[in-house]
Scaffold this motif. Structure first.
Motif, PDB file in Angstrom:
ATOM      1  N   LEU A  86     -12.075  10.222 -38.213  1.00 16.11           N
ATOM      2  CA  LEU A  86     -12.588  10.038 -39.572  1.00 16.11           C
ATOM      3  C   LEU A  86     -14.065   9.683 -39.490  1.00 16.11           C
ATOM      4  CD1 LEU A  86      -9.618   8.035 -41.169  1.00 16.11           C
ATOM      5  CD2 LEU A  86      -9.968  10.515 -41.038  1.00 16.11           C
ATOM      6  N   VAL A  87     -14.876  10.724 -39.321  1.00 11.14           N
ATOM      7  CA  VAL A  87     -16.328  10.566 -39.233  1.00 11.14           C
ATOM      8  C   VAL A  87     -16.968  11.624 -40.127  1.00 11.14           C
ATOM      9  CG1 VAL A  87     -16.320   9.580 -36.899  1.00 11.14           C
ATOM     10  CG2 VAL A  87     -16.418  12.069 -37.195  1.00 11.14           C
TER      11      VAL A  87
ATOM     12  N   ASP B  93     -14.412  13.134 -45.801  1.00 15.33           N
ATOM     13  CA  ASP B  93     -14.818  12.590 -47.103  1.00 15.33           C
ATOM     14  C   ASP B  93     -14.772  13.679 -48.182  1.00 15.33           C
ATOM     15  OD1 ASP B  93     -17.035  13.604 -45.487  1.00 15.33           O
ATOM     16  OD2 ASP B  93     -18.308  13.104 -47.187  1.00 15.33           O
ATOM     17  N   LEU B  94     -15.026  14.935 -47.795  1.00 17.53           N
ATOM     18  CA  LEU B  94     -14.935  16.043 -48.744  1.00 17.53           C
ATOM     19  C   LEU B  94     -13.486  16.252 -49.178  1.00 17.53           C
ATOM     20  CD1 LEU B  94     -17.315  18.627 -47.011  1.00 17.53           C
ATOM     21  CD2 LEU B  94     -17.898  16.792 -48.630  1.00 17.53           C
TER      22      LEU B  94
ATOM     23  N   GLY C 113      -5.377  10.049 -38.265  1.00 25.45           N
ATOM     24  CA  GLY C 113      -6.659   9.787 -37.623  1.00 25.45           C
ATOM     25  C   GLY C 113      -7.196   8.415 -37.978  1.00 25.45           C
ATOM     26  N   SER C 114      -8.307   8.072 -37.352  1.00 25.11           N
ATOM     27  CA  SER C 114      -8.950   6.791 -37.620  1.00 25.11           C
ATOM     28  C   SER C 114     -10.446   6.948 -37.391  1.00 25.11           C
ATOM     29  CB  SER C 114      -8.381   5.692 -36.716  1.00 25.11           C
ATOM     30  OG  SER C 114      -8.593   6.018 -35.348  1.00 25.11           O
ATOM     31  N   GLY C 115     -11.199   5.944 -37.821  1.00 27.05           N
ATOM     32  CA  GLY C 115     -12.646   5.997 -37.665  1.00 27.05           C
ATOM     33  C   GLY C 115     -13.341   5.162 -38.704  1.00 27.05           C
ATOM     34  N   ASP C 116     -14.084   5.810 -39.599  1.00 25.45           N
ATOM     35  CA  ASP C 116     -14.861   5.133 -40.629  1.00 25.45           C
ATOM     36  C   ASP C 116     -13.941   4.245 -41.479  1.00 25.45           C
ATOM     37  OD1 ASP C 116     -16.260   4.419 -42.954  1.00 25.45           O
ATOM     38  OD2 ASP C 116     -17.404   6.285 -42.982  1.00 25.45           O
ATOM     39  N   PRO C 117     -14.196   2.912 -41.497  1.00 25.44           N
ATOM     40  CA  PRO C 117     -13.337   2.009 -42.278  1.00 25.44           C
ATOM     41  C   PRO C 117     -13.253   2.379 -43.754  1.00 25.44           C
ATOM     42  CG  PRO C 117     -14.764   0.755 -40.804  1.00 25.44           C
ATOM     43  CD  PRO C 117     -15.234   2.175 -40.755  1.00 25.44           C
TER      44      PRO C 117
ATOM     45  N   ARG D 163     -18.816  19.386 -41.319  1.00 22.48           N
ATOM     46  CA  ARG D 163     -20.234  19.630 -41.595  1.00 22.48           C
ATOM     47  C   ARG D 163     -20.862  20.423 -40.447  1.00 22.48           C
ATOM     48  NH1 ARG D 163     -19.259  14.990 -44.469  1.00 22.48           N
ATOM     49  NH2 ARG D 163     -20.223  15.008 -46.553  1.00 22.48           N
ATOM     50  N   PHE D 164     -20.458  20.103 -39.237  1.00 21.24           N
ATOM     51  CA  PHE D 164     -20.783  20.940 -38.081  1.00 21.24           C
ATOM     52  C   PHE D 164     -19.640  20.811 -37.104  1.00 21.24           C
ATOM     53  CE2 PHE D 164     -22.495  16.818 -36.853  1.00 21.24           C
ATOM     54  CZ  PHE D 164     -22.233  16.720 -35.496  1.00 21.24           C
TER      55      PHE D 164
END
Length: 449
Positions: free
Chosen positions: A284-285, A291-292, A310-314, A355-356
């Motif tokens: 989750l980055v 986010d989209l 998944g995990s990542g951005d709080p 995004r990429f």
């Protein structure tokens, strides 16, 4: 040809992402081509597996004794020798930490002296991503040939130049070739000190020479391209690990049977309704564009069930936890290998609104498991997802993603058209053999000068 591959992680011994998967499959494919392959990675304290210690001692660099002993462990598997180098800074719990650049600077300066002490020599070194950059700087000073592969240009390994010079043991004039806005940049070190640079898809190799995707290093990459020393080689897929016919985590599946059973099992596992299932297995980055997907959920959930692992951005984790109260949304934090396999097999479509994307493996896995990818047109997604299989969209916006999912949902209603896409996707060849041959050609061209 004797080749040493250098990377920070390698599956199944250590893993946080796709680099480890590449390091599991590429060496074996190179061995099948007749090369002698050794893989070198840190001996993380949390390493899975039990290397046999084959060397222990102190390291001398340029006549100077480096502090602390080092250990080297070995595991041999499928014709590949895996070496794990433990330096004092890696003898602690966990994998990556805040002082990683410092740790890999120290680790990198110990690699060549340690190998020399063990009596090991190689025709060529092949470094992967920023953590290997310092090794290639030392290789250049030693006159050794090398190839460098960029897996993700965004992660570069920067550290204060003055501190780096003190730790590296390399001449300041050499280090300054890898200077980046006052810092030492280990990604740049790999780019400038290697004899040839590759990246993990042809489209990404073009993209990173532009300001939009070059992460500030586009000038260096443009120079390497002009020298004929930059190319893109699409990653392959480990077809044994990702084999829907024999995968122990799912119902056996072929292009002709088994898909429905997996979809039904996933629907039951998450108590979903009869709408098609869209999944994502991801970090989750920002790069991955989840986010989209979150922004598009009000529209998407009108027609799809959505399951995210998944995990990542709080903030993204919190948003998905909130959405998980919706009857058509499920979120599972962390990483769960068995569930990942069930999602690939039991979903109808797979979301990758990146995004990429330097290469990406999830879109290859999903197609192999009969799940159609919905992807943004960037990097390796362009090179691996045919338009007559997946659904591609151009803009990195929730509106573009929603529009593509509406098209996919409409086609899902036409079972004949949908199943034709599924069968074309499952028939695609993502084996490592073709990629390994391209790497071997690069190795030969480097050694021939």
């Amino acid at each position: 040809m004797q080749v040493l591959l250098i990377a920070s992680e390698v599956f199944p011994y250590s893993r946080t992402g796709g680099l480890a998967d590449v390091m599991a499959a590429l060496p074996e494919a190179l061995v099948r081509l007749g090369l002698e392959v050794t893989v070198l990675s840190p001996w993380w304290q949390s390493l899975h597996g039990h290397p046999k210690e084959v060397w222990r001692g102190s390291v001398v660099q340029e006549g100077r004794l480096l502090p602390g002993p080092v250990r080297v462990g070995q595991i041999s598997e499928a014709g590949v020798k895996y070496l794990f180098l433990c330096t004092p800074e890696f003898d602690r719990p966990g994998l990556y930490a805040e002082n990683d650049v410092e740790r890999f600077l120290d680790w990198g300066r110990r690699v060549l002296p340690t190998l020399a002490s063990m009596g090991l020599t190689f025709d060529l070194l092949h470094g992967h991503d920023w953590a290997a950059g310092m090794v290639l700087a030392h290789a250049r000073q030693a006159g050794l040939k090398s190839v460098y592969t960029v897996h993700n240009l965004q992660y570069q390994g920067r550290w204060n130049m003055a501190e780096a010079a003190r730790w590296s043991g390399l001449p300041t004039a050499l280090l300054e070739e890898a200077e980046f806005y006052g810092d030492l940049n280990l990604m740049k070190a790999g780019l400038v000190f290697s004899d040839h640079v590759t990246t993990v898809s042809p489209t990404y190799a073009v993209e990173i020479t532009t300001p939009e995707y070059g992460e500030g290093l586009q000038g260096v990459l443009q120079a390497r391209l002009a020298q004929g020393a930059l190319s893109g080689i699409l990653n392959g897929l480990d077809l044994e690990r990702w084999n829907p016919a024999s995968d122990p985590d799912i119902r056996p599946m072929t292009a002709r049977s088994g898909k429905g059973a997996n979809v039904a099992a996933l629907r039951a596992e998450f108590k979903l309704d009869d709408a098609p299932i869209l999944s994502a297995v991801t970090r989750l980055v920002s790069q991955k564009g989840i986010d989209l997907l979150v922004e598009a959920l009000p529209d998407v959930t009108l027609a799809w069930n959505v399951v995210v692992l998944g995990s990542g951005d709080p903030l993204l984790e919190a948003a998905l936890k909130g959405w998980a109260q919706h009857p058509r949304v499920r979120y599972v934090g962390g990483m769960n290998e068995g569930l990942a396999h069930r999602l690939y097999a039991g979903s109808d479509a797979f979301a990758m609104p990146s995004r990429f994307e330097p290469c990406g493996l999830s879109q290859m896995i999903s197609m192999r498991y009969g799940t159609l990818p919905v992807v943004r047109e960037t990097g390796g997604l362009v090179d691996s997802v045919p338009e007559d299989v997946g659904f591609r969209f151009a803009g990195a916006t929730a509106v573009d993603l929603s529009a593509s999912l509406r098209l996919a949902r409409a086609e899902w209603n036409d079972k004949t058209a949908w199943n034709a896409r599924v069968q074309r996707g499952m028939a695609l060849d993502f084996s490592w053999e073709a990629s390994a041959r391209q790497y071997a050609e690069v190795y030969h061209s480097v050694l021939e000068g």
